[in-house]
Design a protein around this motif. Sequence first.
Motif, PDB file in Angstrom:
ATOM      1  N   HIS A 180       0.830  -1.207   0.000  1.00 22.01           N
ATOM      2  CA  HIS A 180       0.000   0.000   0.000  1.00 22.01           C
ATOM      3  C   HIS A 180       0.866   1.259   0.000  1.00 22.01           C
ATOM      4  O   HIS A 180       0.604   2.212  -0.745  1.00 22.01           O
ATOM      5  CB  HIS A 180      -0.920   0.005   1.220  1.00 22.01           C
ATOM      6  CG  HIS A 180      -1.996  -1.028   1.160  1.00 22.01           C
ATOM      7  ND1 HIS A 180      -2.981  -1.146   2.116  1.00 22.01           N
ATOM      8  CD2 HIS A 180      -2.246  -2.010   0.250  1.00 22.01           C
ATOM      9  CE1 HIS A 180      -3.787  -2.146   1.803  1.00 22.01           C
ATOM     10  NE2 HIS A 180      -3.351  -2.699   0.675  1.00 22.01           N
ATOM     11  N   ALA A 181       1.891   1.269   0.812  1.00 26.63           N
ATOM     12  CA  ALA A 181       2.784   2.428   0.855  1.00 26.63           C
ATOM     13  C   ALA A 181       3.497   2.613  -0.479  1.00 26.63           C
ATOM     14  O   ALA A 181       3.634   3.742  -0.979  1.00 26.63           O
ATOM     15  CB  ALA A 181       3.796   2.272   1.988  1.00 26.63           C
ATOM     16  N   LEU A 182       3.937   1.508  -1.089  1.00 22.93           N
ATOM     17  CA  LEU A 182       4.639   1.609  -2.361  1.00 22.93           C
ATOM     18  C   LEU A 182       3.692   2.038  -3.479  1.00 22.93           C
ATOM     19  O   LEU A 182       4.080   2.795  -4.381  1.00 22.93           O
ATOM     20  CB  LEU A 182       5.291   0.267  -2.700  1.00 22.93           C
ATOM     21  CG  LEU A 182       6.178   0.244  -3.949  1.00 22.93           C
ATOM     22  CD1 LEU A 182       7.248   1.333  -3.893  1.00 22.93           C
ATOM     23  CD2 LEU A 182       6.827  -1.123  -4.115  1.00 22.93           C
ATOM     24  N   THR A 183       2.450   1.579  -3.427  1.00 21.65           N
ATOM     25  CA  THR A 183       1.460   2.026  -4.408  1.00 21.65           C
ATOM     26  C   THR A 183       1.284   3.530  -4.338  1.00 21.65           C
ATOM     27  O   THR A 183       1.266   4.229  -5.365  1.00 21.65           O
ATOM     28  CB  THR A 183       0.114   1.323  -4.167  1.00 21.65           C
ATOM     29  OG1 THR A 183       0.279  -0.088  -4.339  1.00 21.65           O
ATOM     30  CG2 THR A 183      -0.946   1.826  -5.130  1.00 21.65           C
ATOM     31  N   ASP A 184       1.155   4.073  -3.124  1.00 19.88           N
ATOM     32  CA  ASP A 184       1.016   5.521  -2.963  1.00 19.88           C
ATOM     33  C   ASP A 184       2.263   6.261  -3.439  1.00 19.88           C
ATOM     34  O   ASP A 184       2.174   7.360  -3.999  1.00 19.88           O
ATOM     35  CB  ASP A 184       0.727   5.871  -1.507  1.00 19.88           C
ATOM     36  CG  ASP A 184      -0.772   5.887  -1.206  1.00 19.88           C
ATOM     37  OD1 ASP A 184      -1.560   5.788  -2.168  1.00 19.88           O
ATOM     38  OD2 ASP A 184      -1.142   6.011  -0.029  1.00 19.88           O
ATOM     39  N   ALA A 185       3.435   5.666  -3.217  1.00 18.79           N
ATOM     40  CA  ALA A 185       4.670   6.302  -3.672  1.00 18.79           C
ATOM     41  C   ALA A 185       4.681   6.414  -5.196  1.00 18.79           C
ATOM     42  O   ALA A 185       5.049   7.457  -5.753  1.00 18.79           O
ATOM     43  CB  ALA A 185       5.885   5.522  -3.174  1.00 18.79           C
ATOM     44  N   LEU A 186       4.285   5.351  -5.898  1.00 20.23           N
ATOM     45  CA  LEU A 186       4.244   5.397  -7.360  1.00 20.23           C
ATOM     46  C   LEU A 186       3.199   6.393  -7.845  1.00 20.23           C
ATOM     47  O   LEU A 186       3.440   7.154  -8.795  1.00 20.23           O
ATOM     48  CB  LEU A 186       3.949   4.009  -7.932  1.00 20.23           C
ATOM     49  CG  LEU A 186       5.088   2.996  -7.862  1.00 20.23           C
ATOM     50  CD1 LEU A 186       4.623   1.635  -8.382  1.00 20.23           C
ATOM     51  CD2 LEU A 186       6.282   3.475  -8.678  1.00 20.23           C
ATOM     52  N   LEU A 187       2.033   6.404  -7.224  1.00 19.62           N
ATOM     53  CA  LEU A 187       1.011   7.378  -7.609  1.00 19.62           C
ATOM     54  C   LEU A 187       1.510   8.803  -7.380  1.00 19.62           C
ATOM     55  O   LEU A 187       1.193   9.716  -8.146  1.00 19.62           O
ATOM     56  CB  LEU A 187      -0.279   7.134  -6.825  1.00 19.62           C
ATOM     57  CG  LEU A 187      -1.032   5.839  -7.157  1.00 19.62           C
ATOM     58  CD1 LEU A 187      -2.174   5.631  -6.176  1.00 19.62           C
ATOM     59  CD2 LEU A 187      -1.558   5.861  -8.593  1.00 19.62           C
ATOM     60  N   GLY A 188       2.317   8.963  -6.344  1.00 19.71           N
ATOM     61  CA  GLY A 188       2.873  10.286  -6.056  1.00 19.71           C
ATOM     62  C   GLY A 188       3.807  10.793  -7.139  1.00 19.71           C
ATOM     63  O   GLY A 188       3.896  11.998  -7.394  1.00 19.71           O
ATOM     64  N   THR A 189       4.513   9.883  -7.809  1.00 21.09           N
ATOM     65  CA  THR A 189       5.456  10.329  -8.849  1.00 21.09           C
ATOM     66  C   THR A 189       4.742  10.954 -10.033  1.00 21.09           C
ATOM     67  O   THR A 189       5.335  11.746 -10.774  1.00 21.09           O
ATOM     68  CB  THR A 189       6.323   9.160  -9.356  1.00 21.09           C
ATOM     69  OG1 THR A 189       5.493   8.192 -10.010  1.00 21.09           O
ATOM     70  CG2 THR A 189       7.091   8.513  -8.214  1.00 21.09           C
ATOM     71  N   GLY A 232      -3.199  11.208  -7.118  1.00 24.48           N
ATOM     72  CA  GLY A 232      -3.983  10.839  -5.954  1.00 24.48           C
ATOM     73  C   GLY A 232      -3.332   9.768  -5.108  1.00 24.48           C
ATOM     74  O   GLY A 232      -2.116   9.598  -5.110  1.00 24.48           O
ATOM     75  N   ASP A 233      -4.172   9.030  -4.372  1.00 24.32           N
ATOM     76  CA  ASP A 233      -3.661   7.975  -3.497  1.00 24.32           C
ATOM     77  C   ASP A 233      -4.447   6.699  -3.717  1.00 24.32           C
ATOM     78  O   ASP A 233      -5.388   6.648  -4.509  1.00 24.32           O
ATOM     79  CB  ASP A 233      -3.702   8.411  -2.025  1.00 24.32           C
ATOM     80  CG  ASP A 233      -5.107   8.771  -1.552  1.00 24.32           C
ATOM     81  OD1 ASP A 233      -6.094   8.295  -2.172  1.00 24.32           O
ATOM     82  OD2 ASP A 233      -5.226   9.515  -0.575  1.00 24.32           O
ATOM     83  N   ILE A 234      -4.051   5.658  -3.006  1.00 23.98           N
ATOM     84  CA  ILE A 234      -4.649   4.343  -3.207  1.00 23.98           C
ATOM     85  C   ILE A 234      -6.147   4.343  -2.926  1.00 23.98           C
ATOM     86  O   ILE A 234      -6.922   3.665  -3.609  1.00 23.98           O
ATOM     87  CB  ILE A 234      -3.901   3.296  -2.346  1.00 23.98           C
ATOM     88  CG1 ILE A 234      -4.287   1.881  -2.749  1.00 23.98           C
ATOM     89  CG2 ILE A 234      -4.142   3.534  -0.860  1.00 23.98           C
ATOM     90  CD1 ILE A 234      -3.423   0.818  -2.080  1.00 23.98           C
ATOM     91  N   GLY A 235      -6.579   5.143  -1.963  1.00 24.00           N
ATOM     92  CA  GLY A 235      -8.000   5.188  -1.636  1.00 24.00           C
ATOM     93  C   GLY A 235      -8.845   5.786  -2.739  1.00 24.00           C
ATOM     94  O   GLY A 235     -10.017   5.432  -2.904  1.00 24.00           O
ATOM     95  N   ALA A 236      -8.261   6.693  -3.535  1.00 27.31           N
ATOM     96  CA  ALA A 236      -9.002   7.290  -4.642  1.00 27.31           C
ATOM     97  C   ALA A 236      -9.203   6.290  -5.777  1.00 27.31           C
ATOM     98  O   ALA A 236     -10.209   6.335  -6.492  1.00 27.31           O
ATOM     99  CB  ALA A 236      -8.257   8.519  -5.159  1.00 27.31           C
ATOM    100  N   HIS A 237      -8.267   5.378  -5.942  1.00 30.18           N
ATOM    101  CA  HIS A 237      -8.354   4.401  -7.026  1.00 30.18           C
ATOM    102  C   HIS A 237      -9.069   3.126  -6.583  1.00 30.18           C
ATOM    103  O   HIS A 237      -9.726   2.475  -7.409  1.00 30.18           O
ATOM    104  CB  HIS A 237      -6.950   4.054  -7.525  1.00 30.18           C
ATOM    105  CG  HIS A 237      -6.255   5.193  -8.212  1.00 30.18           C
ATOM    106  ND1 HIS A 237      -6.235   5.334  -9.583  1.00 30.18           N
ATOM    107  CD2 HIS A 237      -5.575   6.256  -7.704  1.00 30.18           C
ATOM    108  CE1 HIS A 237      -5.559   6.435  -9.899  1.00 30.18           C
ATOM    109  NE2 HIS A 237      -5.144   7.006  -8.778  1.00 30.18           N
TER     110      HIS A 237
END
Length: 388
Positions: A272-281, A285-290
């Motif tokens: 989950h943290a890594l997913t948010d990191a990739l979305l941040g690049t 948004g964040d994992i909850g938005a997707h």
Amino acid sequence: MSKTSSTTIAVLVAGGGGSRFGGDVPKQYLSLAGVPVIRRSALAFLEHPKVDGVIVVIRAGDEALAAAALTGLEIAATVTGGADRQASVLAGLEAASALAPARVLIHDAARPLVTAGMIDGVVDALAQHPGALPVLPVVDTLKRGSGPVSEGTVERAGLHRAQTPQGFRFPEILAAHRAVAGQSLTDDTAVAEAAGLTVALTPGDERALKITTAGDLAMAERLLAGPETITVTGSGFDVHAFAEGDFVTLCGLEIPHSKGLAGHSDADVGLHALTDALLGTIANGDIGAHFPPSDPRWRGADSAQFLRHAADLVTAQGGQILHCDVTLICEAPKVGPHRDAMRQRIADILGMPLARISVKATTTERLGFTGRQEGIASQAVATVRLPA
């Protein structure tokens, strides 16, 4: 997928062993700018508005490689090929017959940089012709010779270099392939020509090279990088409380523990943290938005699909994932014995070299909620190269 007379199916041929490339892993499963070659090829067709589905033909024994490289993609079917390319294409066409398409695009998985314009040209040509072939002009002087001495010059007028996808009206090419089974013709237009089908020539693209050697792979990397790029970083953080259970899921692995983790999905704080990191690049948004926790589709879901989705969004923007770094924060369970397996799992999900994946663990010296063993936290950093 609807079985209508207007559908176009792409058959992705990935049945070769890559003997000329060398190495233990066939070239179609190698990483190209952070994404497996075959995945890039599949995405080119899955994301094209004129293509309704993709069938992948693989070599027997490559099932695990294909599953890892194509995870999360909506592939219509994956079938095992034959002894040579022609037999593999026929296997793909037979599988496609269940979908009753009007057109089929037959593409080498080792051409991952096929362009949308090439696909458009082939599909559009099929409105007037039973077959279509993207080609490039021959610009170099051609010489004939079987040894170290030239034996003559070949007239290049009227010659072309063939690429893929090669497109056909489906009933005609299926019948043509069935008629010449076992003859080992060089490509699908040769099969069509043997059946008397007219094949139109459409524009190819120099960038859509076929990866045959390590030099080709390096060239494709340079083409993807482009002349102007920027390197960006994104960070992610996640936390889940302990709950009843006998294992926790961390970085894609189920680790035995006296408790579980509470969460709508599998509560994998690392992914989950890594997913948010990739979305941040890519500022997306964040994992909850997707993947909203209110959506019942994600109840108990494998977080690998969240991470793969974020990686595909990066790829869609022309990005290359360079490095991922995950830190797990907990008193227990012990991460050290599982660290390398966690790194390998993330590398498999993202199609990246293991050397570019880092997983670490630390404690808070028994301070705070992790110190009191009330839950597990994770932070992650991703580094991505994007077009400027």
